[in-house]
Design an enzyme around this catalytic site. Structure first.
Site, PDB file in Angstrom:
ATOM      1  N   MET A   1      44.526  -1.373  61.973  1.00 36.13           N
ATOM      2  CA  MET A   1      45.176  -0.379  61.129  1.00 36.13           C
ATOM      3  C   MET A   1      44.440  -0.226  59.787  1.00 36.13           C
ATOM      4  O   MET A   1      45.049  -0.126  58.730  1.00 36.13           O
ATOM      5  CB  MET A   1      46.630  -0.761  60.910  1.00 36.13           C
ATOM      6  CG  MET A   1      47.456  -0.799  62.193  1.00 36.13           C
ATOM      7  SD  MET A   1      47.608   0.805  62.971  1.00 36.13           S
ATOM      8  CE  MET A   1      48.751   1.599  61.844  1.00 36.13           C
ATOM      9  N   GLN A  53      45.754 -10.379  58.030  1.00 39.83           N
ATOM     10  CA  GLN A  53      44.825 -10.427  59.148  1.00 39.83           C
ATOM     11  C   GLN A  53      43.399 -10.473  58.617  1.00 39.83           C
ATOM     12  O   GLN A  53      43.006  -9.658  57.778  1.00 39.83           O
ATOM     13  CB  GLN A  53      44.993  -9.206  60.046  1.00 39.83           C
ATOM     14  CG  GLN A  53      44.100  -9.230  61.279  1.00 39.83           C
ATOM     15  CD  GLN A  53      44.335  -8.030  62.162  1.00 39.83           C
ATOM     16  OE1 GLN A  53      43.640  -7.027  62.042  1.00 39.83           O
ATOM     17  NE2 GLN A  53      45.308  -8.119  63.061  1.00 39.83           N
ATOM     18  N   CYS A  83      39.144  -5.793  67.271  1.00 40.27           N
ATOM     19  CA  CYS A  83      38.584  -4.550  66.728  1.00 40.27           C
ATOM     20  C   CYS A  83      37.194  -4.303  67.304  1.00 40.27           C
ATOM     21  O   CYS A  83      36.329  -5.176  67.221  1.00 40.27           O
ATOM     22  CB  CYS A  83      38.525  -4.629  65.209  1.00 40.27           C
ATOM     23  SG  CYS A  83      37.897  -3.110  64.450  1.00 40.27           S
ATOM     24  N   LYS A 122      44.858 -11.973  67.365  1.00 37.97           N
ATOM     25  CA  LYS A 122      45.033 -10.619  67.914  1.00 37.97           C
ATOM     26  C   LYS A 122      43.803 -10.309  68.744  1.00 37.97           C
ATOM     27  O   LYS A 122      42.680 -10.411  68.240  1.00 37.97           O
ATOM     28  CB  LYS A 122      45.179  -9.606  66.767  1.00 37.97           C
ATOM     29  CG  LYS A 122      45.123  -8.131  67.190  1.00 37.97           C
ATOM     30  CD  LYS A 122      46.408  -7.691  67.818  1.00 37.97           C
ATOM     31  CE  LYS A 122      46.525  -6.156  67.824  1.00 37.97           C
ATOM     32  NZ  LYS A 122      45.483  -5.482  68.624  1.00 37.97           N
ATOM     33  N   HIS A 155      46.379  -6.685  72.909  1.00 36.45           N
ATOM     34  CA  HIS A 155      46.278  -5.247  73.166  1.00 36.45           C
ATOM     35  C   HIS A 155      45.954  -5.090  74.644  1.00 36.45           C
ATOM     36  O   HIS A 155      44.930  -5.585  75.114  1.00 36.45           O
ATOM     37  CB  HIS A 155      45.169  -4.635  72.305  1.00 36.45           C
ATOM     38  CG  HIS A 155      45.131  -3.138  72.360  1.00 36.45           C
ATOM     39  ND1 HIS A 155      44.758  -2.369  71.286  1.00 36.45           N
ATOM     40  CD2 HIS A 155      45.428  -2.262  73.352  1.00 36.45           C
ATOM     41  CE1 HIS A 155      44.809  -1.086  71.624  1.00 36.45           C
ATOM     42  NE2 HIS A 155      45.218  -1.006  72.871  1.00 36.45           N
ATOM     43  N   ASN A 195      50.858  -5.325  72.902  1.00 39.13           N
ATOM     44  CA  ASN A 195      50.473  -4.240  72.005  1.00 39.13           C
ATOM     45  C   ASN A 195      49.738  -3.173  72.815  1.00 39.13           C
ATOM     46  O   ASN A 195      49.136  -3.462  73.832  1.00 39.13           O
ATOM     47  CB  ASN A 195      49.565  -4.806  70.893  1.00 39.13           C
ATOM     48  CG  ASN A 195      48.930  -3.730  70.026  1.00 39.13           C
ATOM     49  OD1 ASN A 195      47.720  -3.638  69.934  1.00 39.13           O
ATOM     50  ND2 ASN A 195      49.748  -2.917  69.387  1.00 39.13           N
ATOM     51  N   GLY A 197      49.866   1.418  73.061  1.00 41.24           N
ATOM     52  CA  GLY A 197      50.520   2.547  73.709  1.00 41.24           C
ATOM     53  C   GLY A 197      52.027   2.556  73.680  1.00 41.24           C
ATOM     54  O   GLY A 197      52.649   3.345  74.388  1.00 41.24           O
ATOM     55  N   GLY A 217      51.661  -0.217  66.392  1.00 43.08           N
ATOM     56  CA  GLY A 217      50.756   0.136  65.308  1.00 43.08           C
ATOM     57  C   GLY A 217      50.819   1.600  64.929  1.00 43.08           C
ATOM     58  O   GLY A 217      51.571   2.012  64.051  1.00 43.08           O
ATOM     59  N   ARG A 218      50.027   2.420  65.591  1.00 44.70           N
ATOM     60  CA  ARG A 218      49.850   3.827  65.184  1.00 44.70           C
ATOM     61  C   ARG A 218      51.156   4.609  65.192  1.00 44.70           C
ATOM     62  O   ARG A 218      51.417   5.397  64.286  1.00 44.70           O
ATOM     63  CB  ARG A 218      48.835   4.513  66.106  1.00 44.70           C
ATOM     64  CG  ARG A 218      47.475   3.853  66.114  1.00 44.70           C
ATOM     65  CD  ARG A 218      46.681   4.140  64.865  1.00 44.70           C
ATOM     66  NE  ARG A 218      45.615   3.150  64.702  1.00 44.70           N
ATOM     67  CZ  ARG A 218      44.726   3.167  63.721  1.00 44.70           C
ATOM     68  NH1 ARG A 218      44.779   4.116  62.798  1.00 44.70           N
ATOM     69  NH2 ARG A 218      43.808   2.235  63.620  1.00 44.70           N
TER      70      ARG A 218
END
Length: 325
Positions: A1, A53, A83, A122, A155, A195, A197, A217-218
């Site tokens: 994020m 993070q 990431c 993560k 994720h 995590n 979707g 998140g988003r």
């Protein structure tokens, strides 16, 4: 994020949910080692519970980060191994570290030794062609046993380190929730958080039948009011959820304080654009903020004028209520 969950956004989100754990943007470990502490670590006490993070691959650097996270008062320290951006890869951290589970274990162990805070990871379900169940099982097993990590946020997509942008890596690789469920079954003693979707609380409740937690998140950033029912539905908090207008009114004194400290209105108003998503007048709300918040001397009156275009609180909230509510 990155460029999303800064202190201004986190303060806003905390006005919507009292219980959900919030996360900072990913902070590069070298930034902390080189002394840019307040820039990356300062936060408002109202944000608790909040996790910081970090991104990095050097155990010594990450130990310094964990030590400072404790001193600044965070509730958790998280290592990002998910990431996929080129910039992150060039620093040898992020998702590319999934290829080095022993290195990740060493980093986590160093962070845990340097700080009493819980250290979490993560990550993804895989990278490139290293996306088998066995590779994921080995990664989690190595990091949990060798590093002492007992909490993983997964994720449910693999990451392609070449050929896809970070945005595409959030959308193109298919979701595999069953792989995350299987991970929980294989490691019942670990906390497994899912995590990727997840766009509403109904989905979150379904996932919680198979895993220990849900990370959003988003969707939570672009439609923050989706979190208004989190406390009641997922944490058993019976206090009534605030209305959108209540949230805005509570945010305005914070905005005033930051304006007086020299922050531009646009730094805070950009996080508000989705607050009235789905409510009649939301487009006018966004347009007024976008056209006026960047102007020199812009203050909270811009937000108040924008809110007036949405309508009275009762009308706005009624417009979003389910039939029969």
């Amino acid at each position: 994020m990155m460029d999303c969950t800064d202190p201004y956004a986190r303060y806003l989100l905390r006005l919507i949910t009292r219980q959900a754990l919030l996360y900072t943007e990913m902070v590069p470990a070298p930034a902390i080692v080189h002394g840019r502490l307040d820039l990356f670590l300062a936060f408002d006490p109202a944000e608790h519970p909040v996790a910081v993070q970090f991104g990095g691959a050097d155990p010594a650097e990450l130990a310094i980060c964990a030590r400072w996270a404790h001193r600044y008062g965070y509730d958790e320290v998280n290592l990002n191994v998910g990431c996929p951006s080129d910039r992150v890869q060039s620093g040898r951290f992020g998702a590319c570290l999934m290829a080095e589970p022993q290195r990740v274990a060493e980093c986590v162990a160093a962070m845990a030794e340097a700080s009493p805070l819980p250290v979490t990871v993560k990550t993804r379900i895989g990278i490139d062609d290293q996306d088998s169940w066995e590779a994921l099982e080995d990664f989690v097993g190595t990091v949990s046993e060798g590093g002492g990590c007992d909490s993983f946020a997964i994720h449910a997509r693999k990451a392609w380190l070449q050929g896809l942008s970070p945005k595409q890596n959030r959308e193109v690789p298919p979701l595999d929730y069953q792989r995350v469920y299987r991970l929980k079954q294989a490691f019942p003693g670990l906390e497994i958080i899912i995590n990727g979707g997840i766009t509403d609380l109904e989905q979150a409740e379904q996932h919680l039948q198979a895993v220990d937690g849900v990370m959003i998140g988003r969707e939570a950033y672009h439609n923050p009011y989706m979190l208004a029912e989190v406390d009641r539905r997922l944490f058993g908090d019976d206090r009534p959820a605030p209305s959108r207008h209540d949230i805005l009114e509570a945010y305005l004194p914070f905005v005033e304080t930051r304006l007086q400290a020299g922050a531009p209105l646009s730094a805070m108003s950009r996080h508000l654009l989705g607050l009235f998503q789905g409510v009649p007048g939301a487009r006018a709300w966004r347009r007024h903020i976008s056209e006026n918040a960047h102007r020199p001397g812009a203050g909270v009156e811009v937000l108040q004028e924008a809110a007036a275009k949405v309508g009275r609180p009762a009308e706005a909230e009624a417009a979003t209520a389910p039939p029969g509510a």
